[in-house]
Scaffold this motif. Structure first.
Motif, PDB file in Angstrom:
ATOM      1  N   SER A 382       0.835  -1.201   0.000  1.00 58.20           N
ATOM      2  CA  SER A 382       0.000   0.000   0.000  1.00 58.20           C
ATOM      3  C   SER A 382       0.868   1.249   0.000  1.00 58.20           C
ATOM      4  O   SER A 382       0.589   2.229  -0.694  1.00 58.20           O
ATOM      5  N   PHE A 383       1.946   1.210   0.775  1.00 59.44           N
ATOM      6  CA  PHE A 383       2.875   2.338   0.812  1.00 59.44           C
ATOM      7  C   PHE A 383       3.551   2.517  -0.540  1.00 59.44           C
ATOM      8  O   PHE A 383       3.699   3.635  -1.038  1.00 59.44           O
ATOM      9  N   LEU A 384       3.972   1.420  -1.152  1.00 64.38           N
ATOM     10  CA  LEU A 384       4.642   1.508  -2.445  1.00 64.38           C
ATOM     11  C   LEU A 384       3.710   2.050  -3.524  1.00 64.38           C
ATOM     12  O   LEU A 384       4.147   2.757  -4.438  1.00 64.38           O
ATOM     13  N   LYS A 385       2.428   1.730  -3.420  1.00 59.41           N
ATOM     14  CA  LYS A 385       1.453   2.297  -4.373  1.00 59.41           C
ATOM     15  C   LYS A 385       1.285   3.785  -4.148  1.00 59.41           C
ATOM     16  O   LYS A 385       1.395   4.593  -5.082  1.00 59.41           O
ATOM     17  N   GLU A 386       1.019   4.183  -2.911  1.00 55.29           N
ATOM     18  CA  GLU A 386       0.730   5.586  -2.630  1.00 55.29           C
ATOM     19  C   GLU A 386       1.944   6.474  -2.875  1.00 55.29           C
ATOM     20  O   GLU A 386       1.815   7.625  -3.289  1.00 55.29           O
ATOM     21  N   SER A 387       3.136   5.944  -2.649  1.00 57.61           N
ATOM     22  CA  SER A 387       4.352   6.720  -2.863  1.00 57.61           C
ATOM     23  C   SER A 387       4.707   6.833  -4.336  1.00 57.61           C
ATOM     24  O   SER A 387       5.519   7.665  -4.722  1.00 57.61           O
ATOM     25  N   GLY A 388       4.123   5.984  -5.171  1.00 59.16           N
ATOM     26  CA  GLY A 388       4.465   5.977  -6.582  1.00 59.16           C
ATOM     27  C   GLY A 388       5.668   5.120  -6.908  1.00 59.16           C
ATOM     28  O   GLY A 388       6.087   5.053  -8.064  1.00 59.16           O
ATOM     29  N   ARG A 389       6.228   4.443  -5.918  1.00 57.56           N
ATOM     30  CA  ARG A 389       7.430   3.634  -6.174  1.00 57.56           C
ATOM     31  C   ARG A 389       7.106   2.400  -6.998  1.00 57.56           C
ATOM     32  O   ARG A 389       7.942   1.921  -7.769  1.00 57.56           O
ATOM     33  N   ALA A 390       5.917   1.839  -6.822  1.00 56.36           N
ATOM     34  CA  ALA A 390       5.523   0.661  -7.593  1.00 56.36           C
ATOM     35  C   ALA A 390       4.266   0.970  -8.394  1.00 56.36           C
ATOM     36  O   ALA A 390       3.466   1.817  -8.009  1.00 56.36           O
ATOM     37  N   GLU A 391       4.136   0.279  -9.531  1.00 54.58           N
ATOM     38  CA  GLU A 391       2.962   0.430 -10.389  1.00 54.58           C
ATOM     39  C   GLU A 391       2.124  -0.844 -10.296  1.00 54.58           C
ATOM     40  O   GLU A 391       2.678  -1.941 -10.186  1.00 54.58           O
ATOM     41  N   PHE A 392       0.806  -0.692 -10.390  1.00 58.01           N
ATOM     42  CA  PHE A 392      -0.056  -1.855 -10.274  1.00 58.01           C
ATOM     43  C   PHE A 392      -1.076  -1.867 -11.410  1.00 58.01           C
ATOM     44  O   PHE A 392      -1.710  -0.859 -11.702  1.00 58.01           O
ATOM     45  N   PHE A 393      -1.216  -3.050 -12.028  1.00 60.45           N
ATOM     46  CA  PHE A 393      -2.098  -3.231 -13.165  1.00 60.45           C
ATOM     47  C   PHE A 393      -2.974  -4.459 -12.938  1.00 60.45           C
ATOM     48  O   PHE A 393      -2.852  -5.139 -11.920  1.00 60.45           O
ATOM     49  N   VAL A 394      -3.829  -4.718 -13.899  1.00 62.19           N
ATOM     50  CA  VAL A 394      -4.835  -5.767 -13.734  1.00 62.19           C
ATOM     51  C   VAL A 394      -4.794  -6.731 -14.915  1.00 62.19           C
ATOM     52  O   VAL A 394      -4.703  -6.310 -16.065  1.00 62.19           O
ATOM     53  N   ALA A 395      -4.874  -8.033 -14.638  1.00 64.71           N
ATOM     54  CA  ALA A 395      -5.049  -9.061 -15.663  1.00 64.71           C
ATOM     55  C   ALA A 395      -6.278  -9.879 -15.290  1.00 64.71           C
ATOM     56  O   ALA A 395      -6.433 -10.285 -14.131  1.00 64.71           O
ATOM     57  N   ASN A 396      -7.174 -10.084 -16.254  1.00 66.17           N
ATOM     58  CA  ASN A 396      -8.391 -10.815 -15.942  1.00 66.17           C
ATOM     59  C   ASN A 396      -8.196 -12.326 -16.054  1.00 66.17           C
ATOM     60  O   ASN A 396      -7.116 -12.806 -16.433  1.00 66.17           O
ATOM     61  N   ASP A 397      -9.246 -13.083 -15.760  1.00 59.20           N
ATOM     62  CA  ASP A 397      -9.156 -14.545 -15.759  1.00 59.20           C
ATOM     63  C   ASP A 397      -8.675 -15.092 -17.094  1.00 59.20           C
ATOM     64  O   ASP A 397      -7.775 -15.939 -17.146  1.00 59.20           O
ATOM     65  N   GLN A 398      -9.300 -14.631 -18.177  1.00 53.25           N
ATOM     66  CA  GLN A 398      -8.959 -15.175 -19.487  1.00 53.25           C
ATOM     67  C   GLN A 398      -7.526 -14.846 -19.875  1.00 53.25           C
ATOM     68  O   GLN A 398      -6.815 -15.676 -20.460  1.00 53.25           O
ATOM     69  N   GLU A 399      -7.077 -13.655 -19.558  1.00 60.68           N
ATOM     70  CA  GLU A 399      -5.694 -13.276 -19.856  1.00 60.68           C
ATOM     71  C   GLU A 399      -4.715 -14.162 -19.092  1.00 60.68           C
ATOM     72  O   GLU A 399      -3.659 -14.541 -19.623  1.00 60.68           O
ATOM     73  N   ALA A 400      -5.072 -14.503 -17.851  1.00 62.55           N
ATOM     74  CA  ALA A 400      -4.199 -15.380 -17.059  1.00 62.55           C
ATOM     75  C   ALA A 400      -4.162 -16.789 -17.637  1.00 62.55           C
ATOM     76  O   ALA A 400      -3.097 -17.419 -17.724  1.00 62.55           O
ATOM     77  N   VAL A 401      -5.316 -17.293 -18.046  1.00 57.86           N
ATOM     78  CA  VAL A 401      -5.370 -18.634 -18.653  1.00 57.86           C
ATOM     79  C   VAL A 401      -4.589 -18.655 -19.960  1.00 57.86           C
ATOM     80  O   VAL A 401      -3.851 -19.609 -20.248  1.00 57.86           O
ATOM     81  N   ASP A 402      -4.717 -17.605 -20.764  1.00 61.24           N
ATOM     82  CA  ASP A 402      -3.957 -17.524 -22.021  1.00 61.24           C
ATOM     83  C   ASP A 402      -2.457 -17.518 -21.744  1.00 61.24           C
ATOM     84  O   ASP A 402      -1.675 -18.150 -22.467  1.00 61.24           O
ATOM     85  N   ALA A 403      -2.044 -16.801 -20.703  1.00 61.91           N
ATOM     86  CA  ALA A 403      -0.621 -16.745 -20.351  1.00 61.91           C
ATOM     87  C   ALA A 403      -0.125 -18.107 -19.860  1.00 61.91           C
ATOM     88  O   ALA A 403       1.013 -18.503 -20.134  1.00 61.91           O
TER      89      ALA A 403
END
Length: 463
Positions: A382-403
């Motif tokens: 949570s700190f890394l997100k709010e500070s901007g040090r880390a970036e967070f993205f989203v992958a859905n179920d189908q994208e995970a299965v494809d990967a």
């Protein structure tokens, strides 16, 4: 506006949602202010554009990251628990700190990680996966490496922490261990570590997770551990494990596998998982004489992400990319994208981001990957997100299965569906990177446990 009750009774789950106005909370020996409103913490879904994206500049200096004595990462973390537990947590922290500075303990742990767990795990160059993306991008793209935590004993990164904490439990004179698990990987690692150290083990697991991850459940039982079914999800299993520990504080040890909970639990998990990043730094130096440009890891509660990220937090030229479970889509409400859509509140005894509804009640998460179904994340993330040090993205179920399918066919590696979420973001991330950039993805677990789920989706019907 009404004040939401703080559910911190021993009989209830250690979960508190958002606050509509300032409230004083007991935080160990200090008092902290928690000011949390829906209006204060609007979040937007991050977007990846098809251009080179430089490393983010943190808005909070990373030198501020070291935690305080109360276990705070900025305003996140803390120890928001009943007074009866504060002394137990203080004792646990003291034992943890002593073990970190005890050369005998460190030597024993190092030998166990090497000879029992099988460390160090390889940093594997995924040449065919790299070539796949380069072909899609006019022959240019990054070089992709996998940190092979799936080769760790019991099949995931979970053994790093489970083995260390089980050794700590024995050092403290505890006779039994209680824990909770989602995908079963932490339960399996804990059961194995307890079998090795002659400790009794009880694993709490949601009934639905027992059904979909039954291959792991059978192995847990073969290792001599008891599996207790709990109605609900991982949050409910974690609460039940915590209550069971409270019932016999003198003889039981609560072995947390997630980087959540009251201090010092998140710090302990991160510390014992940080071997992943330490090895990665050393291996990168050996392989190409430098550091990775980008680190990628899936995010459930944060143990595998922090294990990879922590070593590089002060290297601001290294991008830290976390990937959450998008489930059926953010617009459906069926997801586990806490850092992307969640708000700040108190979850399992610490201030962090969590999923909540309009009334401030915790929302049940969803993901095809059982290990990512958590409504809250670790306070350090949570700190890394709010500070901007880390970036967070989203992958859905189908994208995970494809990967999952892609890594099987291109590299002959079965990733867990949790790790497959990290692989999935490469589709969007790779076009934003310079040619020859070094990307390390944490392959946090093996995926034979998920084979039935993948086959049930019919992706191999044409094969």
């Amino acid at each position: 506006m009404k004040m939401l009750a703080c559910k911190l009774q021993l009989q209830g789950a250690l979960v508190v949602s958002k606050y509509s106005r300032t409230r004083e909370l007991r935080d160990g020996n200090s008092v902290s202010q928690a000011v949390v409103t829906r209006e204060n913490f609007k979040t937007k879904v991050p977007e990846l554009t098809v251009t080179y994206v430089p490393s983010p500049t943190p808005s909070i200096q990373t030198k501020d990251l070291p935690i305080t004595t109360s276990g705070k990462f900025g305003r996140f973390g803390g120890k928001f628990v009943p007074e009866t537990l504060v002394s137990c947590l203080i004792q646990l922290e003291a034992q943890f700190r002593n073990a970190l500075h005890d050369h005998v303990f460190q030597e024993e742990l190092g030998l166990a990680l090497r000879d029992y767990a099988g460390r160090e795990t390889p940093l594997y160059e995924a040449e065919r996966l790299s070539e796949y993306y380069k072909r899609k991008n006019n022959g240019k793209g990054p070089d992709i490496y996998l940190k092979r935590e799936d080769l760790n004993h019991s099949g995931s990164h979970k053994m790093n922490n489970a083995l260390a904490q089980a050794m700590l439990a024995k050092r403290m004179g505890c006779k039994s261990v209680v824990t909770a698990t989602g995908s079963g990987q932490h339960g399996l690692a804990t059961a194995a570590a307890c079998a090795k150290l002659a400790l009794e083990c009880t694993v709490f697991m949601a009934a639905k997770d027992i059904e979909r991850q039954y291959s792991n459940v059978r192995l847990i039982k073969l290792l001599g551990a008891q599996v207790e079914a709990v109605e609900g999800g991982f949050r409910d299993a974690a609460s039940e494990a915590f209550r069971n520990w409270v019932g016999d504080l003198e003889n039981r040890y609560h072995l947390s596998g997630s980087a959540v909970g009251p201090h010092p639990c998140p710090t302990m998990v991160r510390e014992f998982q940080s071997v992943i990043g330490k090895e990665t730094r050393m291996q990168a130096l050996e392989k190409w004489g430098g550091k990775p440009d980008v680190l990628v890891a899936s995010v459930g509660t944060g143990s595998n992400a922090l294990g990879l990220f922590h070593e590089f937090i002060n290297d601001t030229d290294v991008r830290l990319v976390g990937v959450e479970a998008g489930g059926l889509g953010l617009d459906t409400g069926k997801h586990a994208s806490t850092l992307t859509t969640g708000e700040v509140g108190v979850y399992h005894g610490a201030i962090t981001f969590l999923l909540q509804d309009q009334d401030g009640q915790v929302v049940h998460p969803y993901s095809i990957a059982a290990g990512m179904e958590s409504p809250g994340v670790g306070p350090e993330l949570s700190f890394l997100k709010e500070s901007g040090r880390a970036e967070f993205f989203v992958a859905n179920d189908q994208e995970a299965v494809d990967a999952y399918e892609r890594l099987c066919k291109l590299e002959g590696i079965f990733p867990s569906l949790e790790a497959a979420h990290a692989m999935a973001i490469l589709d969007k991330l790779v076009p934003t990177l310079r040619n020859g950039a070094k990307v390390v993805v944490n392959c946090s677990g093996r995926g034979d446990k998920d084979a039935a789920i993948v086959f049930n989706r019919g992706i191999f019907d044409k094969a």
